[in-house]
Design an enzyme around this catalytic site. Sequence first.
Site, short mmCIF file in Angstrom:
data_model
loop_
_atom_site.label_atom_id
_atom_site.label_comp_id
_atom_site.label_asym_id
_atom_site.label_seq_id
_atom_site.Cartn_x
_atom_site.Cartn_y
_atom_site.Cartn_z
N ASP A 1 0.83 -1.21 0.00
CA ASP A 1 0.00 0.00 0.00
C ASP A 1 0.87 1.27 0.00
O ASP A 1 1.97 1.26 0.54
CB ASP A 1 -0.91 -0.02 1.24
CG ASP A 1 -2.09 0.92 1.09
OD1 ASP A 1 -2.35 1.39 -0.04
OD2 ASP A 1 -2.74 1.20 2.11
N GLY A 2 0.33 2.31 -0.59
CA GLY A 2 0.99 3.62 -0.50
C GLY A 2 1.54 4.16 -1.82
O GLY A 2 2.17 5.22 -1.84
N GLY B 1 -0.06 5.45 -4.36
CA GLY B 1 -0.75 6.70 -4.74
C GLY B 1 -0.19 7.87 -3.95
O GLY B 1 0.14 8.92 -4.52
N ASN C 1 -10.61 -2.86 -6.40
CA ASN C 1 -9.83 -1.86 -7.16
C ASN C 1 -10.42 -1.57 -8.54
O ASN C 1 -10.03 -0.60 -9.19
CB ASN C 1 -8.36 -2.31 -7.31
CG ASN C 1 -7.60 -2.30 -6.00
OD1 ASN C 1 -6.72 -3.12 -5.77
ND2 ASN C 1 -7.94 -1.37 -5.11
N TRP C 2 -11.41 -2.37 -8.99
CA TRP C 2 -12.09 -2.04 -10.25
C TRP C 2 -12.79 -0.70 -10.14
O TRP C 2 -13.14 -0.07 -11.14
CB TRP C 2 -13.12 -3.11 -10.62
CG TRP C 2 -12.55 -4.46 -10.98
CD1 TRP C 2 -12.71 -5.61 -10.27
CD2 TRP C 2 -11.76 -4.81 -12.14
NE1 TRP C 2 -12.05 -6.65 -10.90
CE2 TRP C 2 -11.47 -6.18 -12.05
CE3 TRP C 2 -11.27 -4.09 -13.24
CZ2 TRP C 2 -10.72 -6.87 -13.01
CZ3 TRP C 2 -10.53 -4.76 -14.20
CH2 TRP C 2 -10.26 -6.13 -14.08
N ARG D 1 -11.55 1.99 -9.16
CA ARG D 1 -10.63 3.12 -9.41
C ARG D 1 -10.84 3.69 -10.81
O ARG D 1 -11.45 3.03 -11.66
CB ARG D 1 -9.19 2.64 -9.24
CG ARG D 1 -8.93 2.24 -7.80
CD ARG D 1 -7.49 1.96 -7.55
NE ARG D 1 -7.32 1.68 -6.14
CZ ARG D 1 -6.23 1.93 -5.43
NH1 ARG D 1 -5.19 2.47 -6.02
NH2 ARG D 1 -6.17 1.66 -4.16
N ARG E 1 -4.97 -2.67 8.58
CA ARG E 1 -6.11 -3.54 8.28
C ARG E 1 -5.73 -4.52 7.20
O ARG E 1 -4.72 -4.35 6.52
CB ARG E 1 -7.34 -2.71 7.88
CG ARG E 1 -7.08 -1.75 6.76
CD ARG E 1 -8.35 -0.98 6.37
NE ARG E 1 -8.03 0.04 5.37
CZ ARG E 1 -8.01 1.34 5.61
NH1 ARG E 1 -8.31 1.80 6.79
NH2 ARG E 1 -7.70 2.18 4.64
N LEU E 2 -6.58 -5.57 7.04
CA LEU E 2 -6.26 -6.62 6.07
C LEU E 2 -6.93 -6.38 4.71
O LEU E 2 -6.50 -6.94 3.70
CB LEU E 2 -6.66 -8.00 6.60
CG LEU E 2 -5.84 -8.51 7.79
CD1 LEU E 2 -6.30 -9.88 8.22
CD2 LEU E 2 -4.34 -8.54 7.46
N SER E 3 -7.99 -5.58 4.67
CA SER E 3 -8.64 -5.22 3.41
C SER E 3 -8.95 -6.44 2.53
O SER E 3 -8.62 -6.46 1.34
CB SER E 3 -7.80 -4.21 2.62
OG SER E 3 -7.63 -3.04 3.37
C1 FPP Z 1 -1.94 0.19 -3.30
O1 FPP Z 1 -1.48 1.53 -3.29
C2 FPP Z 1 -1.36 -0.52 -4.42
C3 FPP Z 1 -2.06 -1.10 -5.44
C4 FPP Z 1 -3.53 -1.07 -5.51
C5 FPP Z 1 -1.38 -1.76 -6.58
C6 FPP Z 1 -0.14 -2.53 -6.28
C7 FPP Z 1 0.59 -2.70 -7.57
C8 FPP Z 1 1.93 -2.63 -7.73
C9 FPP Z 1 2.86 -2.49 -6.59
C10 FPP Z 1 2.59 -2.67 -9.09
C11 FPP Z 1 2.35 -3.85 -9.94
C12 FPP Z 1 2.49 -5.16 -9.27
C13 FPP Z 1 3.28 -6.20 -9.71
C14 FPP Z 1 3.20 -7.52 -9.05
C15 FPP Z 1 4.23 -6.02 -10.83
P1 FPP Z 1 -2.55 2.71 -3.42
O2 FPP Z 1 -2.64 3.10 -4.83
O3 FPP Z 1 -3.85 2.29 -2.79
O4 FPP Z 1 -1.84 3.80 -2.56
P2 FPP Z 1 -2.54 4.94 -1.69
O5 FPP Z 1 -3.19 4.24 -0.52
O6 FPP Z 1 -1.39 5.78 -1.28
O7 FPP Z 1 -3.51 5.64 -2.58
#
Ligand code: FPP
Length: 228
Positions: free
Chosen positions: A11-12, A14, A59-60, A62, A176-178
Site C-alpha cells: 500500500d501507498g 498513490g 480496485n475495479w 478506481r 487492516r487486512l482489506s
Molecule cells: C496500493 O497503493 C497498491 C495497489 C492497488 C497496486 C499494487 C501494484 C503494484 C505495486 C505494481 C504492480 C504489481 C506487480 C506484481 C508487478 P494505493 O494506490 O492504494 O496507494 P494509496 O493508498 O497511497 O492511494
Amino acid sequence: MSGFHVAIAMDGNGRWATRRGLPRPAGHLEGARTVRRIVEAASELGVTTLTLFAFGSNNWKRPPDEVAGLMRLLEQYLHDDAWKLIERGARLTLIGRRDRLPPHLLASIARIEAASRDGDVHLRIAIDYSAREQIVQAAAECAANVLSLEDFGRRLAGGDEAEAVDLMIRTGGEKRLSDFLLWECAYAELFFTDVLWPDFTPEHLAEAVADFHRRDRRYGAVSQAAAG
Ligand code: FPP
C-alpha cells in the site's frame, strides 16, 4: 520451519506519487520496481512462498486509466520478470478471479503457470482478489462434502498445500487486512509499517522478518517456558 510464507499488502503507491506532485500511476510504476527488489530479497531471507496483493476486486472502482495502467504493469511484469524467475527455479501462480481479466493477461498467466509448475520457491500474485469471495466459492464447491480445515484450506489455495501465512506485512500506514488472505492469516504474525510501498527496501523486509523470528507463536497453547 518447513516453509515460510510471507504475504504483502503493497500500500501507498498513490500517496508516494501525490507527495511528489506526480500522477498516481507514477507511484504504481515505482511500486513495480519495488516488487522486483523485494522478490529477489525474499528468497535470500528464506521465504519459500511470497504472496503479493497486486489488485483487489474492489480496485475495479478506481478510475479506468489507473486500472488500465495497473493491468499494463502486471502484464509487463509477467512478460519480462516472470520468465527470469522461472529460469532460476521459481513457481508462479495467480490467485483471484480470472473471468474479468483481459484475455492477453490470462494467456500470459496460463503459460507461466504451466511452465513453472515444478518450481520450488513460490511467488503468488493476487489479482482481482477478494478473500471473502474465495471463501464463499470454496465453500460452494464443497458444500456437499464433509471437509477438514486442511482440505478446505487446500481448496482455497486452488488445490495447493494449504497456504497458511506466517507473516503478513502491510506497508503505507493502514492497519487492516482489506479482504486479503483472511482465512490464511488465522495465525499469521502481522507487521504494519508506515513506509510507503515504493520506499520499501530489502532492509525493511529483513527487519520485518527479524521481528517475526522474535515472536512467540503459540497457536492457542502456552509458551514452552510457561509450560515448564
Ligand atoms: C496500493 O497503493 C497498491 C495497489 C492497488 C497496486 C499494487 C501494484 C503494484 C505495486 C505494481 C504492480 C504489481 C506487480 C506484481 C508487478 P494505493 O494506490 O492504494 O496507494 P494509496 O493508498 O497511497 O492511494
